[in-house]
Design a protein around this motif. Structure first.
Motif, short mmCIF file in Angstrom:
data_model
loop_
_atom_site.label_atom_id
_atom_site.label_comp_id
_atom_site.label_asym_id
_atom_site.label_seq_id
_atom_site.Cartn_x
_atom_site.Cartn_y
_atom_site.Cartn_z
N LEU A 93 9.23 16.29 2.81
CA LEU A 93 8.59 17.04 1.72
C LEU A 93 7.09 17.20 1.91
CD1 LEU A 93 10.02 15.49 -1.60
CD2 LEU A 93 10.54 17.72 -0.63
N TYR A 94 6.42 16.13 2.40
CA TYR A 94 4.94 16.11 2.38
C TYR A 94 4.32 16.00 3.76
CZ TYR A 94 6.19 14.88 -2.43
OH TYR A 94 6.75 14.87 -3.68
N GLN A 95 5.11 16.10 4.81
CA GLN A 95 4.67 16.03 6.20
C GLN A 95 4.45 14.59 6.70
OE1 GLN A 95 1.30 18.71 6.59
NE2 GLN A 95 2.68 20.47 6.70
N TRP A 96 4.48 14.49 8.03
CA TRP A 96 4.26 13.20 8.72
C TRP A 96 2.83 13.17 9.21
CZ3 TRP A 96 8.74 10.34 8.47
CH2 TRP A 96 9.92 11.05 8.24
N PRO A 97 2.21 12.02 9.34
CA PRO A 97 2.67 10.69 8.94
C PRO A 97 2.70 10.57 7.42
CG PRO A 97 0.46 10.56 9.90
CD PRO A 97 0.85 11.99 9.93
N VAL A 98 3.46 9.57 6.97
CA VAL A 98 3.59 9.39 5.53
C VAL A 98 3.79 7.90 5.22
CG1 VAL A 98 6.12 9.70 5.35
CG2 VAL A 98 4.63 10.51 3.50
N PHE A 99 3.39 7.55 4.02
CA PHE A 99 3.47 6.15 3.58
C PHE A 99 4.13 6.13 2.22
CE2 PHE A 99 1.31 2.30 1.73
CZ PHE A 99 1.78 1.37 2.62
N THR A 110 6.45 1.30 3.18
CA THR A 110 7.05 1.78 4.43
C THR A 110 6.20 2.91 4.98
OG1 THR A 110 9.22 1.31 3.46
CG2 THR A 110 9.21 2.59 5.50
N GLY A 111 5.85 2.81 6.26
CA GLY A 111 5.05 3.86 6.89
C GLY A 111 5.77 4.44 8.10
N ALA A 112 5.57 5.74 8.32
CA ALA A 112 6.17 6.36 9.51
C ALA A 112 5.27 7.48 10.01
CB ALA A 112 7.56 6.91 9.20
N GLY A 173 -3.34 -5.44 -4.44
CA GLY A 173 -2.54 -5.43 -3.21
C GLY A 173 -2.16 -4.02 -2.81
N ILE A 174 -1.77 -3.21 -3.78
CA ILE A 174 -1.37 -1.83 -3.47
C ILE A 174 -2.57 -1.06 -2.92
CG2 ILE A 174 -0.63 0.36 -4.52
CD1 ILE A 174 1.14 -1.30 -6.43
N ILE A 175 -3.72 -1.22 -3.56
CA ILE A 175 -4.93 -0.50 -3.10
C ILE A 175 -5.29 -0.95 -1.67
CG2 ILE A 175 -7.42 -0.23 -3.50
CD1 ILE A 175 -6.69 -0.20 -6.54
N ASP A 176 -5.12 -2.24 -1.41
CA ASP A 176 -5.44 -2.75 -0.08
C ASP A 176 -4.49 -2.16 0.98
OD1 ASP A 176 -6.93 -4.66 1.58
OD2 ASP A 176 -4.94 -5.55 1.88
N PHE A 177 -3.19 -2.06 0.65
CA PHE A 177 -2.24 -1.47 1.62
C PHE A 177 -2.57 0.02 1.85
CE2 PHE A 177 0.39 -5.21 1.68
CZ PHE A 177 1.13 -5.09 2.84
N ILE A 178 -2.89 0.73 0.77
CA ILE A 178 -3.21 2.16 0.91
C ILE A 178 -4.45 2.30 1.81
CG2 ILE A 178 -4.03 4.23 -0.29
CD1 ILE A 178 -2.40 3.35 -2.73
N ARG A 179 -5.47 1.48 1.52
CA ARG A 179 -6.71 1.59 2.30
C ARG A 179 -6.44 1.31 3.78
NH1 ARG A 179 -10.50 -1.39 -0.85
NH2 ARG A 179 -11.34 0.52 -1.75
N ALA A 180 -5.65 0.26 4.05
CA ALA A 180 -5.37 -0.11 5.45
C ALA A 180 -4.62 1.02 6.15
CB ALA A 180 -4.56 -1.40 5.48
N PRO A 186 -5.70 8.76 8.61
CA PRO A 186 -6.48 9.34 7.52
C PRO A 186 -5.90 10.62 6.93
CG PRO A 186 -7.80 9.12 9.54
CD PRO A 186 -6.43 8.64 9.87
N THR A 187 -5.01 11.30 7.66
CA THR A 187 -4.47 12.55 7.11
C THR A 187 -3.17 12.33 6.33
OG1 THR A 187 -3.20 12.99 9.10
CG2 THR A 187 -5.43 13.93 9.03
N SER A 188 -2.71 11.09 6.32
CA SER A 188 -1.37 10.82 5.74
C SER A 188 -1.34 11.00 4.22
CB SER A 188 -0.97 9.39 6.07
OG SER A 188 0.21 9.03 5.41
N GLN A 189 -0.19 11.42 3.73
CA GLN A 189 0.07 11.39 2.30
C GLN A 189 0.64 10.02 1.94
OE1 GLN A 189 -0.87 13.70 0.44
NE2 GLN A 189 -0.93 15.56 1.68
N ILE A 190 0.45 9.65 0.66
CA ILE A 190 1.00 8.39 0.16
C ILE A 190 1.92 8.77 -1.00
CG2 ILE A 190 0.41 6.13 -0.81
CD1 ILE A 190 -1.34 6.56 1.56
N VAL A 191 3.16 8.29 -0.98
CA VAL A 191 4.09 8.66 -2.06
C VAL A 191 4.48 7.39 -2.83
CG1 VAL A 191 6.23 9.85 -2.63
CG2 VAL A 191 4.96 10.52 -0.58
N LEU A 192 4.32 7.46 -4.14
CA LEU A 192 4.67 6.33 -5.01
C LEU A 192 5.96 6.67 -5.75
CD1 LEU A 192 3.98 3.60 -6.39
CD2 LEU A 192 2.49 4.87 -7.94
#
Ligand SMILES: Nc1ncnc2c1ncn2[C@@H]1O[C@H](COP(=O)(O)OP(=O)(O)O)[C@@H](O)[C@H]1O
Ligand SMILES: CC(C)(COP(=O)(O)O)[C@@H](O)C(=O)NCCC(=O)O
Length: 245
Positions: A93-99, A110-112, A173-180, A186-192
């Protein structure tokens, strides 16, 4: 997607399998207009809980998803089917890479990078499980409800101390994982996604107000129905294939 809903909690030890249309109708508004079991709609099932899989398999038109139905390369043998569907759907839906952050019974990250390069991630107890574990495994701590707003960090009551401890730690913890993740991709989308996604998103926004976190949260897509959308995509792919052959 026309409609989504939650069934009532199904306690396996006390539930016998539904045998009639009327009994199935108690589980879904989509069955309200069915006149017989013959015109019941298909049910696509994804489950990581064997007793639930057995239950839904007894539905007359169930299609139970297995590992080979999801077109990604699993990063390790015991990787969850639900995580595979979520990451594949998010990338599609949102392109790769994605988290993907799945705030369900367990909370998973999960990241890919591509469908064939899933990097795995991390697993921790979800919001409800964290709250229940304190009340069930200590003598004195109560069962508490979640507040509308992120509470003050420093509390002078037990209830708010539990809310503060769990929510501030989870949000950090969530903010830390997103930041890492964004540091590396840096171009990845993050889906919650997941049952607690909307609640957690609200807390994340509240936590970010006084700080420089909003930029990170701009990248977060709230999509509580990621797995449902994934099942629709798998179904579409299957019908495209059957038209081809
Ligand atoms: N209507 C609802 N029914 C059940 N759980 C809900 C509902 N709304 C929010 N939740 C929360 O969703 C979480 C479970 O998320 P879900 O994604 O359904 O679980 P799972 O990952 O086990 O499929 C629980 O922590 C629960 O508090
Ligand atoms: C971690 C999970 C329990 C999360 O399931 P959920 O709470 O979302 O229903 C599930 O993805 C699972 O059983 N995974 C297998 C272990 C793994 O992914 O490494």
């Amino acid at each position: 997607m026309a409609q989504t809903w939650d069934t009532c909690h199904i306690e396996m030890s006390q539930t016998r399998f539904p045998a009639t249309l009327e009994e199935w109708q108690a589980y879904s508004p989509a069955l309200a207009h069915c006149s017989s079991t013959v015109n019941m709609p298909e049910l696509w099932v994804i489950s990581v809980v064997p007793s639930q899989t057995c239950f839904w398999q007894t539905y007359p038109r169930s299609i139970v998803i297995t590992a080979t139905d999801i077109p990604i390369q699993y990063p390790y043998e015991t990787f969850g089917l639900d995580r595979a569907l979520s990451i594949w759907t998010a990338g599609t839906l949102y392109q790769w890479p994605v988290f993907v952050i799945d705030a369900g019974t367990a909370l998973t990250y999960t990241g890919a990078l591509t469908p064939t390069d899933c990097l795995g991630g991390a697993i921790l107890p979800g919001l409800g499980l964290q709250l229940r574990s304190l009340s069930q495994s200590t003598a004195a701590l109560p069962t508490i409800a979640l507040p509308q707003d992120l509470p003050s960090r420093w509390s002078l009551t037990t209830d708010i101390a539990i809310q503060s401890g769990i929510l501030h730690t989870l949000v950090s913890g969530i903010i830390d994982f997103i930041r890492a993740w964004l540091e590396q991709y840096p171009t990845s989308q993050i889906v919650l996604t997941g049952g607690d996604a909307e609640t957690l998103y609200r807390y994340l926004l509240q936590a970010s107000k006084p700080k420089a976190v909003p930029k990170l949260l701009d990248r977060v897509i709230l999509q509580p129905q990621l797995q449902g959308i994934g099942l629709l995509h798998l179904r579409q792919q299957k019908s495209d294939r059957s038209l081809l052959f």
